[in-house]
Design an enzyme around this catalytic site. Structure first.
Site, PDB file in Angstrom:
ATOM      1  N   ASP A  28      -7.617  -5.139   0.063  1.00 39.59           N
ATOM      2  CA  ASP A  28      -6.535  -6.128   0.084  1.00 39.59           C
ATOM      3  C   ASP A  28      -7.015  -7.327   0.893  1.00 39.59           C
ATOM      4  O   ASP A  28      -6.484  -7.606   1.976  1.00 39.59           O
ATOM      5  CB  ASP A  28      -5.300  -5.490   0.721  1.00 39.59           C
ATOM      6  CG  ASP A  28      -4.124  -6.445   0.737  1.00 39.59           C
ATOM      7  OD1 ASP A  28      -3.247  -6.271   1.606  1.00 39.59           O
ATOM      8  OD2 ASP A  28      -4.084  -7.377  -0.096  1.00 39.59           O
ATOM      9  N   ARG A  68      -2.723  -4.875  -3.144  1.00 41.54           N
ATOM     10  CA  ARG A  68      -4.069  -5.422  -3.289  1.00 41.54           C
ATOM     11  C   ARG A  68      -3.978  -6.817  -3.897  1.00 41.54           C
ATOM     12  O   ARG A  68      -3.343  -7.024  -4.917  1.00 41.54           O
ATOM     13  CB  ARG A  68      -4.959  -4.522  -4.139  1.00 41.54           C
ATOM     14  CG  ARG A  68      -4.319  -3.950  -5.387  1.00 41.54           C
ATOM     15  CD  ARG A  68      -5.302  -3.160  -6.188  1.00 41.54           C
ATOM     16  NE  ARG A  68      -5.554  -1.841  -5.624  1.00 41.54           N
ATOM     17  CZ  ARG A  68      -6.617  -1.107  -5.933  1.00 41.54           C
ATOM     18  NH1 ARG A  68      -7.516  -1.545  -6.774  1.00 41.54           N
ATOM     19  NH2 ARG A  68      -6.769   0.079  -5.398  1.00 41.54           N
ATOM     20  N   THR A  69      -4.590  -7.790  -3.203  1.00 39.25           N
ATOM     21  CA  THR A  69      -4.609  -9.143  -3.732  1.00 39.25           C
ATOM     22  C   THR A  69      -5.532  -9.162  -4.931  1.00 39.25           C
ATOM     23  O   THR A  69      -6.683  -8.768  -4.837  1.00 39.25           O
ATOM     24  CB  THR A  69      -5.138 -10.128  -2.677  1.00 39.25           C
ATOM     25  OG1 THR A  69      -4.389  -9.989  -1.498  1.00 39.25           O
ATOM     26  CG2 THR A  69      -5.015 -11.543  -3.188  1.00 39.25           C
ATOM     27  N   LEU A  70      -5.013  -9.576  -6.057  1.00 36.94           N
ATOM     28  CA  LEU A  70      -5.814  -9.561  -7.272  1.00 36.94           C
ATOM     29  C   LEU A  70      -6.578 -10.858  -7.463  1.00 36.94           C
ATOM     30  O   LEU A  70      -7.750 -10.839  -7.776  1.00 36.94           O
ATOM     31  CB  LEU A  70      -4.921  -9.291  -8.473  1.00 36.94           C
ATOM     32  CG  LEU A  70      -4.299  -7.896  -8.489  1.00 36.94           C
ATOM     33  CD1 LEU A  70      -3.204  -7.824  -9.535  1.00 36.94           C
ATOM     34  CD2 LEU A  70      -5.344  -6.846  -8.760  1.00 36.94           C
TER      35      LEU A  70
END
Lengths: 244, 233
Positions: A125, A21-23
């Site tokens: 994501d 997951r892109t934070l």
């Protein structure tokens, strides 16, 4: 509109290593502004790639041609934009391989991008971008936008990021059907100048791209003049020392 | 407006890559720190990928080492299959591929530099997140914060090999002066059509900057050279 502010997600899953997951974004581009004019679409974006508050990269091209009929402008994470360009290369390649005389127009590319962005969002994501897709095919002008959460729509003029707050009011007031190329460029430059004054992540090096039935032209990088000659700017705190 | 973008972590190190007419010069400091302790004061952060392409590593030592190990492995096979040296662009793109696909787990900023017969000397910056950006010069690591202004002023197009190397050494040395996470020696690697040259500039041979003093073996040497008067403390 721009979800850069909804940055950190609190992890509901145990380890962040097993779920992708892109934070948060690292290298980001700021606003893109675009409008429909008489012969097609005009789109503008500066060439900045910010790294947090540092204006780290100053020659990032955020406007790219896609196939024969479309123009893509992106704000947000640059690495995700570069990956999107790779997906689009593949899309256009496969389209060409049909060799059937047909080619994807802006509507098709916009639809593809919407699906990609929305599906990534559903997986938690996202591709951290706001995309502007413009083009002309068979005389039909098209201008649309997709955000990182998959919200997509079409309009006569669009903007991402800060442009939503600063440029769209200007466009709402001054845009009209059948703008000439010169008037379109002047209107975009008016928007870009305001963004330069008021957006901390903006830099004074921009490109304006146009797409018409004939094809795509992206201008060389250039800078805008700015005006500072208001008398009120010279001694703003006279008579009120300590104020700003 | 609260732009809570969680600004990037600072990375111990100063790394630089500069193009000149004929090739590239890569430079780095040599400090590896674990917290406040200097684990290695003479590290080599400029790592070989192929005969003609090197990478400057910053950020997590482990992450940057594993990425460069994988890329060296892939490039070795690629070179065999291709039958000729890999290009700088391909090398940089492999680094990008690993950095981008593993962006959630990696914390490393890299500068890929080299020379190939098609494009000559090229530098590619690959910061956190896996963006790839070709630049005439690139700076990275925590020490680079102190060098943006310096390069804005001192960089010029078409330098000679010696000018470029001197610029790199001066820059790393300036960053070391102000960045606690950078220090030790300055290492440079020059890559051009003729090959690769490694240079070493030990800490005590670097120029002195503001408020830095000439080093001595002992106070006793200073006292003995000046006239014999009592110390005033």
């Amino acid at each position: 509109m721009d979800s850069n502010q909804a940055a950190k997600q609190h992890s509901l899953v145990g380890s962040e290593a097993d779920s992708q997951r892109t934070l948060y974004p690292y290298v980001t581009g700021t606003s893109v502004v675009a409008l429909k004019y008489k012969d097609g679409i005009l789109m503008a974006a500066d060439m900045g790639g910010s790294y947090g508050s540092t204006l780290r990269y100053k020659s990032v091209e955020r406007l790219k041609a896609v196939g024969k009929h479309s123009l893509l402008g992106a704000s947000g994470e640059i690495s995700d934009f570069q990956e999107i360009l790779r997906y689009l290369d593949e899309l256009i390649l496969y389209d060409n391989m049909w060799d059937d005389g047909n080619s994807f127009g802006p509507k098709e590319v916009h639809s593809y991008l919407t699906r990609v962005m929305y599906n990534r969002r559903n997986k938690f994501d996202p591709l951290w971008n706001s995309l502007v897709l413009g083009g002309v095919k068979n005389g039909q002008k098209y201008l649309g936008m997709v955000s990182m959460i998959g919200v997509n729509f079409e309009d006569n003029h669009v903007a991402t990021g800060f442009g939503n707050h600063l440029a769209r009011p200007l466009l709402r007031d001054e845009w009209h059907e059948n703008l000439s190329f010169e008037d379109g460029v002047k209107l975009l430059e008016k928007c870009m100048r305001v963004l330069l004054y008021r957006d901390r992540s903006a830099i004074n090096k921009l490109q304006i791209a146009k797409i018409t039935e004939e094809g795509v032209t992206i201008s060389p990088p250039y800078a805008l003049k700015t005006f500072w000659g208001f008398s009120a700017f010279e001694n703003p705190t006279v008579g009120a020392e300590g104020s700003w | 407006m609260d732009l809570d973008l969680s600004a990037p972590h600072s990375m111990g190190t100063t790394i630089i890559g500069v193009t000149y007419n004929g090739g590239v010069v890569l430079g780095a400091d040599s400090r590896t720190s674990t917290g406040v302790y200097v684990a290695n004061r003479a590290s080599d952060k400029i790592t070989q990928l192929t005969d003609n392409v090197y990478v400057c590593r910053s950020g997590s030592a482990a992450d940057s080492q594993i990425v460069s190990d994988y890329v060296r492995y892939f490039l070795h096979q690629h070179t065999i299959q291709l039958g000729q040296p890999a290009t700088v662009k391909v090398s940089a793109n492999l680094v990008r591929l690993l950095s981008y696909s593993n962006k959630n787990m990696l914390q490393t900023g890299l500068i890929v530099g080299g020379w190939d017969k098609y494009e000559g000397g090229k530098i590619y910056g690959i910061p956190l997140g896996g963006t790839i950006i070709e630049q005439p010069f690139a700076i990275g690591g925590s020490g680079s914060s102190y060098l943006y202004g310096f390069f804005d002023q001192a960089w010029k197009e078409g330098m000679t090999k010696d000018e470029a190397e001197q610029l790199v050494v001066k820059a790393v040395s300036l960053a070391i002066a102000r960045d606690g996470a950078s220090g030790g020696v300055v290492r440079t690697v020059i890559i051009n059509s003729e090959g690769v040259t490694r240079n070493f500039y030990p800490g005590d041979k670097l120029p002195l900057w503001h408020e830095e003093l000439e080093p001595h073996n002992s106070l006793l040497d200073i006292l003995n050279t000046s006239s014999p008067e009592p110390m005033n403390i």
